[in-house]
Design a protein around this motif. Structure first.
Motif, short mmCIF file in Angstrom:
data_model
loop_
_atom_site.label_atom_id
_atom_site.label_comp_id
_atom_site.label_asym_id
_atom_site.label_seq_id
_atom_site.Cartn_x
_atom_site.Cartn_y
_atom_site.Cartn_z
N ALA A 192 24.09 30.57 46.15
CA ALA A 192 24.95 29.76 45.72
C ALA A 192 26.13 30.64 45.26
CB ALA A 192 24.59 28.89 44.40
N GLY A 193 25.96 31.58 44.66
CA GLY A 193 27.12 32.66 44.35
C GLY A 193 27.79 32.99 45.31
N SER A 194 27.03 33.52 46.41
CA SER A 194 27.40 33.93 47.84
C SER A 194 28.29 32.91 48.61
CB SER A 194 26.47 34.38 48.69
OG SER A 194 25.72 35.36 47.82
N VAL A 195 27.84 31.54 48.60
CA VAL A 195 28.74 30.61 49.16
C VAL A 195 29.93 30.33 48.14
CG1 VAL A 195 28.70 28.15 49.71
CG2 VAL A 195 26.62 29.48 49.95
N ALA A 196 29.98 30.32 47.00
CA ALA A 196 31.22 30.22 46.54
C ALA A 196 32.19 31.46 46.47
CB ALA A 196 30.96 29.98 44.71
N LEU A 197 31.71 32.46 46.74
CA LEU A 197 32.55 33.79 46.84
C LEU A 197 33.13 33.59 48.33
CD1 LEU A 197 33.73 36.49 46.10
CD2 LEU A 197 31.49 37.61 47.37
N ALA A 198 32.20 33.24 49.26
CA ALA A 198 32.92 32.92 50.54
C ALA A 198 34.16 32.06 50.70
CB ALA A 198 31.67 32.62 51.65
N ARG A 199 33.89 31.01 49.96
CA ARG A 199 34.97 29.98 49.82
C ARG A 199 36.16 30.54 49.16
NH1 ARG A 199 31.35 24.77 48.09
NH2 ARG A 199 30.69 23.97 50.11
N THR A 200 36.01 31.17 48.10
CA THR A 200 36.98 31.44 47.33
C THR A 200 37.82 32.83 47.99
OG1 THR A 200 38.16 31.96 45.20
CG2 THR A 200 36.17 33.00 45.57
N SER A 201 37.16 33.30 48.95
CA SER A 201 37.71 34.67 49.71
C SER A 201 38.44 34.12 51.01
CB SER A 201 36.61 35.41 50.00
OG SER A 201 35.87 35.92 48.94
N GLN A 202 38.49 32.65 51.15
CA GLN A 202 39.36 32.33 52.18
C GLN A 202 40.84 32.31 51.56
OE1 GLN A 202 37.70 28.33 53.17
NE2 GLN A 202 36.32 29.47 54.75
N LEU A 203 41.06 32.14 50.18
CA LEU A 203 42.38 32.04 49.68
C LEU A 203 43.02 33.55 49.82
CD1 LEU A 203 41.32 29.70 46.77
CD2 LEU A 203 43.00 29.20 48.61
N ARG A 204 44.49 33.49 50.20
CA ARG A 204 45.12 34.73 50.23
C ARG A 204 45.96 34.77 49.49
NH1 ARG A 204 43.34 33.65 55.47
NH2 ARG A 204 45.27 32.20 56.12
N PRO A 205 45.97 35.30 48.02
CA PRO A 205 47.04 35.35 47.22
C PRO A 205 48.00 36.26 47.62
CG PRO A 205 44.91 36.62 46.57
CD PRO A 205 44.42 35.87 47.68
N GLN A 206 48.94 36.23 47.14
CA GLN A 206 50.33 36.97 47.54
C GLN A 206 50.86 37.91 46.63
OE1 GLN A 206 51.40 36.31 50.89
NE2 GLN A 206 49.40 35.25 51.02
N ALA A 207 50.53 37.58 45.27
CA ALA A 207 51.28 38.39 44.38
C ALA A 207 51.18 40.06 44.45
CB ALA A 207 50.58 37.97 42.84
N GLN A 208 52.29 40.64 44.27
CA GLN A 208 52.21 42.09 44.26
C GLN A 208 52.08 42.76 42.95
OE1 GLN A 208 53.43 43.55 47.43
NE2 GLN A 208 53.31 41.38 48.07
N GLY A 209 51.42 43.92 43.19
CA GLY A 209 51.23 44.82 41.98
C GLY A 209 49.91 45.62 42.33
N PRO A 210 49.61 46.47 41.40
CA PRO A 210 48.27 47.38 41.77
C PRO A 210 47.27 46.69 41.63
CG PRO A 210 49.73 47.85 39.68
CD PRO A 210 50.34 46.76 40.11
N ALA A 211 46.32 47.29 42.15
CA ALA A 211 44.90 46.88 42.11
C ALA A 211 44.07 47.28 40.48
CB ALA A 211 44.08 47.57 43.18
N GLY A 212 44.46 48.17 39.87
CA GLY A 212 44.05 48.83 38.67
C GLY A 212 42.62 49.48 39.01
#
Lengths: 288, 104
Positions: A192-212
């Motif tokens: 179930a967690g893998s399915v949720a991760l696959a779904r949210t990974s479709q979103l492509r955030p745009q905010a700039q900044g370091p990965a940390g």
């Protein structure tokens, strides 16, 4: 004019990975707003609005999963705890039905849960300080940690099932049945967690900044540490691996302790070398 | 007022507006402008992602309603949002008093 704006916004939302019911809801809300205000010009550039939505939705989705992954892996940890509590000493390592398969399963049983635990805790640590303003690169690190935690969880559950099959003759009958059933049940929250991760990974955030890196994740602890660890990932690695080795040395006693401690130290360093950049443990050369 | 200045306080302001009565996005933005006498006049579309985030974190809930033949999403404060708002009000009053004491 309103239709044109909505059309542009729909295209921009798609381009950042917002689709389906989520996109429909946003468009209905925006249309209601524009019909009431009559001023699409005041609403903002469609690309900017879509990027803001992607940032917010990706951040909240990854943050939730960053915590949830620990809960998703808990049943798998319970299966391991029960098996190891009732089967010490374990069966003879050479008694497997097919020796190479048995040894591979036993090795995976040692490594995969540790990787899952480390990646799961790192996910929760990153999720703790993920919020509005988190960069796309930081969200990417969090997603990768979640993916490694869930993937290692699946490997760990597969390994314990194969182990129970391979060494079934040396285990009490109930243990084999328990492992098959419990591992089957424990894989459900991981899936179930893998399915949720696959779904949210479709979103492509745009905010700039370091990965940390790990120094940002544990800043309150690391910055108080006397050895000046920040900016020295390998120093951190050696210290961390040494601490784990010390625990294993004490827990293993005089017979198995020294050997296990050396192996644990080497495994921790190897894991840091292999996953360090991917999991954001040390600064990335490419992503900033 | 610059949008950047407002950014750190937007959640607090949105919760405060919705606390009085449930409202849809346009109403919330208009209320934000009205109460601030026009000082908080930001690109209107940027408020919606914040509303979705607040809903996602359980501080707001929303439901569909119908008005003028259109569907609209109406937001209201949850019990958790009410507690968060009370805490944010306390923090803000303490901060504002401290700043006032320094600069007055």
């Amino acid at each position: 004019m309103i239709e044109r704006y909505l059309h542009e916004l729909a295209a921009e939302l798609s381009s950042v990975g917002i689709r389906g019911a989520q996109r429909r809801r946003i468009l209905v809300e925006v249309e209601d707003h524009l019909r009431e205000s009559g001023e699409p010009g005041r609403f903002g550039d469609p690309a900017l609005i879509a990027a803001r939505f992607a940032d917010e939705l990706a951040t909240s989705g990854a943050r939730r999963l960053g915590f949830a992954v620990v809960a998703a892996l808990a049943p798998a940890a319970l299966v391991y705890a029960v098996l190891f509590s009732f089967s010490r000493p374990g069966p003879d390592i050479t008694s497997a039905r097919t020796l190479p398969v048995g040894i591979a399963a036993a090795l995976a049983m040692v490594l995969a849960p540790q990787v899952a635990l480390a990646a799961g805790l790192l996910s929760a640590a990153r999720a703790w300080h993920t919020g509005t303003g988190s960069s796309a690169a930081s969200i990417g690190v969090l997603r990768r940690r979640i993916a490694v935690a869930l993937g290692s969880g699946v490997v760990a559950l597969a390994a314990i099932s194969v182990y129970a099959y391979e060494y079934g003759a040396g285990l009490p009958g109930w243990q084999q049945t328990f492992v098959f059933l419990a591992a089957g049940a424990a894989v459900v929250p991981v899936a179930a967690g893998s399915v949720a991760l696959a779904r949210t990974s479709q979103l492509r955030p745009q905010a700039q900044g370091p990965a940390g890196d790990v120094f940002d994740d544990f800043a309150p602890v690391i910055d108080r540490f006397p050895l000046g660890l920040r900016g020295h990932p390998w120093r951190f690695c050696l210290l961390f691996a040494g601490a784990i080795a010390a625990v294993v040395l004490i827990a293993g006693g005089p017979d198995e302790g020294p050997r296990n401690a050396v192996l644990e130290f080497a495994a921790a360093c190897a894991g840091f070398a292999a996953f360090g950049r991917y999991l954001g443990l040390r600064p990335s050369r490419a992503r900033h | 007022m610059r949008a950047e200045t407002l950014k750190g306080h937007l959640d607090f302001l949105l919760l405060a507006i919705v606390a009085d009565e449930p409202a849809h996005g346009y109403r919330i933005i208009e209320e934000l402008k009205r109460r601030s006498a026009g000082a908080f006049d930001l690109p209107e579309g940027t408020v919606y992602p914040a509303l979705h985030r607040l809903e996602g974190s359980g501080l707001l809930s929303s439901s569909w309603a119908s008005a003028s033949g259109r569907r609209r999403r109406v937001y209201q404060l949850t019990a958790r949002g009410r507690r968060a708002l009370a805490g944010a009000r306390r923090d803000w009053r303490g901060f504002a008093m401290a700043v006032e004491a320094v600069v007055a």
